[in-house]
Design an enzyme around this catalytic site. Structure first.
Site, PDB file in Angstrom:
ATOM      1  N   GLY A 107       0.829  -1.200   0.000  1.00  0.00           N
ATOM      2  CA  GLY A 107       0.000   0.000   0.000  1.00  0.00           C
ATOM      3  C   GLY A 107       0.859   1.244   0.000  1.00  0.00           C
ATOM      4  O   GLY A 107       1.712   1.425  -0.878  1.00  0.00           O
ATOM      5  N   GLY A 108       0.636   2.119   1.002  1.00  0.00           N
ATOM      6  CA  GLY A 108       1.400   3.362   1.079  1.00  0.00           C
ATOM      7  C   GLY A 108       2.888   3.106   1.182  1.00  0.00           C
ATOM      8  O   GLY A 108       3.700   3.867   0.626  1.00  0.00           O
ATOM      9  N   GLY A 162      18.044   7.108 -35.446  1.00  0.00           N
ATOM     10  CA  GLY A 162      17.522   7.868 -34.315  1.00  0.00           C
ATOM     11  C   GLY A 162      18.206   7.497 -33.011  1.00  0.00           C
ATOM     12  O   GLY A 162      18.363   8.335 -32.114  1.00  0.00           O
ATOM     13  N   ALA A 163      18.633   6.248 -32.910  1.00  0.00           N
ATOM     14  CA  ALA A 163      19.307   5.813 -31.691  1.00  0.00           C
ATOM     15  C   ALA A 163      20.678   6.476 -31.556  1.00  0.00           C
ATOM     16  O   ALA A 163      21.154   6.715 -30.442  1.00  0.00           O
ATOM     17  CB  ALA A 163      19.434   4.296 -31.672  1.00  0.00           C
TER      18      ALA A 163
END
Lengths: 71, 483
Positions: free
Chosen positions: B140-141, B376-377
């Site tokens: 949880g938290g 692009g890499a």
């Protein structure tokens, strides 16, 4: 528990290195694919027995296709 | 698990629960250096200051022996105070987690307190190193506490999840145990929540010490001390299309670890080793100073960048920039991974994070193209255009939009189709040779200044260290959002 190894990218099956029944360890090469002008090894991510090899040399695999099963 | 161990420094022979927070903090810090910030109380949290290999640090631990370590108002105040103290004193803060979530009897007050812990972590983000060690359940938290910090280490019994197996079962009917839901395999390999998994508590705490020392005491770079001469090029296969593991290259590029300094001896630590393994992110030392190494790993996915690896690298770049750690970028990349899965997975959005992270970074950051940098890499891997401090290349490296044969197939499609069938392969071979001569290799990149210098593999450590040492030390003024 069975570990299914699936293709992570579209590729040609260049070489099948392992055989059904082999004992494999984490990091062993099972199959070598070819894509992007690169040889791309398909590697076991757990240890166990190779119970199924779903590809043959020369096949084209799509992303997500089953390559092998380790138990 | 409720096995018991003896506290190492206690005179009292009574066995101590291995979940005891004081025992855990004592194990984290150098022997005899733990001083509690406030006396032990019923809050379920213990916080103290201590030393890691002689370096001051702050630590806190939730008390797994009291209400499963659930977090209430008082305990959360101690955590907030510990983090604020670390920021004031500019020292690393380490959290040891074993907590089932918020204290239910305290109601909304405990939720408010847990939220204040999160806010304190974000205030401290990028200002001091924050390291989390998950030793038991962090639910949880308590799951989001570690997740907000720079580095999360998980021991063998560590578990992180938002909702436990029983809630999952009651809501969706899915049968799943705690380990599968949020154990080391789930978060080390699948989700990327955890940076380092270890087999037991002791090695988790040792790794936390190593990382705290790497980030908290970064040292000075002394290029003159670098022993070169190792032929790093021998770690690459002779064929340019052959896969290889880049990790030995990363290891040999960094300083060899010193021995015998209690787990904080300047070794290197790989982060996210199993998640998005086609890029390697490692903290280590070069010429005595902490650096962050980012390397494409051709062993996985041919070394292609994809959505997950770009995101992993982007977060690492931003962490290093915020904490003032220079970067070494080892490039051997055939491009971005193509495909429907990648596009739908947000390779454009997540890949853009890496472009943003590098372009924004102000720490010294040097690039070395070892074999190839395509498309692009090439741009994404800390290219000159994105502001690289220095771009080096090894002699046989290739920097291009794509490989010569792929380029020829696109550029000369008509010419190839028009050639008589029996001559086609000869024409293709001649065109590839011409294309390689004109656009291949590293010469064109040198001419236009996007590669500064070609260096031999045997001089690489020295030249990288010199380039980093010559650049002005700087540190990004931003937090480290868990991208």
């Amino acid at each position: 528990m069975a570990e299914e190894i699936k293709a992570e990218m579209v590729a040609n099956v260049w070489k099948v290195v392992a055989s059904v029944g082999d004992q494999v360890a984490d990091g062993d090469t099972l199959v070598i694919l070819e894509s992007m002008k690169m040889e791309i090894p398909v590697i076991a991510e757990s240890e166990g027995t190779l119970t199924q090899l779903a590809v043959n040399e020369g096949d084209v695999v799509q992303e997500g296709d089953l390559i092998a099963v380790i138990e | 698990m409720t096995s018991t161990v003896s506290a190492p420094t206690d005179q009292d022979p009574t066995p101590v629960d291995h979940r005891d927070p004081q025992l855990r903090l004592r194990t984290l810090f150098d022997t005899g250096t733990l001083r509690l910030l406030v006396p032990r109380d019923s809050s379920g949290v213990l916080a103290g200051r201590g030393e890691i290999d002689g370096m001051p640090a702050i630590g806190f631990a939730t008390d797994g022996t009291t209400m499963g370590g659930a977090m209430g108002y008082e305990g959360c105040r101690h955590i907030v105070d510990a983090i604020d103290t670390a920021v004031r004193e500019r020292v690393p803060v380490l959290g040891l987690w074993h907590a089932g979530g918020a204290r239910i009897p305290e109601g909304v007050a405990s939720l408010d307190a847990v939220g204040q812990v999160f806010a304190a972590m974000v205030r401290a983000s990028g200002r001091v190193p924050q390291i989390s060690v998950v030793l038991g359940p962090a639910a949880g938290g308590a799951a989001y506490g570690p997740a907000l910090t720079d580095i999360v280490i998980m021991a063998g019994d560590g578990r992180i999840f938002v909702t436990g197996p029983e809630v999952v079962r009651s809501v969706t009917g899915e049968q799943v145990d705690m380990e599968r839901l949020g154990g080391p395999e789930a978060h080390g390999r699948r989700s990327g929540v955890v940076h380092v998994t270890t087999k037991d508590d002791e090695s988790a705490l040792t790794t936390a010490r190593e990382l705290a020392a790497l980030l908290g005491r970064q040292g000075r770079m002394s290029p003159d001390d670098v022993t070169d001469g190792t032929d790093l090029g021998a770690l690459l296969p002779p064929q340019s299309n052959r896969a290889y593991d880049v990790k030995p290259l990363v290891r040999d590029l960094l300083d060899a670890p010193r021995s015998g300094s209690g787990g904080a001896g300047g070794g290197s630590v790989e982060l996210h080793a199993k998640w998005a393994p086609n890029v390697v992110t490692t903290l280590g030392r070069l010429a005595g100073r902490t650096v962050g190494v980012i390397a494409n790993n051709p062993l996985r996915l041919g070394g292609c960048l994809d959505a997950a690896s770009a995101e992993k690298a982007a977060r690492f770049v931003r962490m290093c920039d915020a904490l003032g750690v220079p970067l070494v970028v080892l490039v051997d990349v055939p491009g971005y991974l193509p495909g429907l899965g990648q596009e739908w997975d947000g390779v454009v959005r997540r890949g853009a994070k890496l472009l943003h992270a590098f372009a924004e970074a102000v720490v010294p950051r040097v690039t070395l193209v070892t074999r190839k940098a395509y498309g692009g890499a090439y741009i994404a891997m800390n290219s000159r255009a994105l502001g690289a401090t220095t771009v080096f290349a090894w002699p046989h490296a290739e920097v291009a939009v794509m490989g010569a044969s792929a380029a020829v197939n696109i550029l000369y499609r008509k010419k190839l189709a028009a050639a008589p069938a029996e001559e086609r392969e000869a024409v293709r071979a001649a065109l590839i040779e011409e294309q390689t001569r004109v656009a291949g290799g590293v010469n064109r990149a040198l001419e236009i200044g996007v590669v500064d210098e070609v260096i031999g593999p045997d001089r690489t450590r020295r030249r990288l260290a010199e380039a980093i040492a010559a650049a002005p030390a700087a540190r990004g003024a931003h937090g480290n959002i868990p991208l």
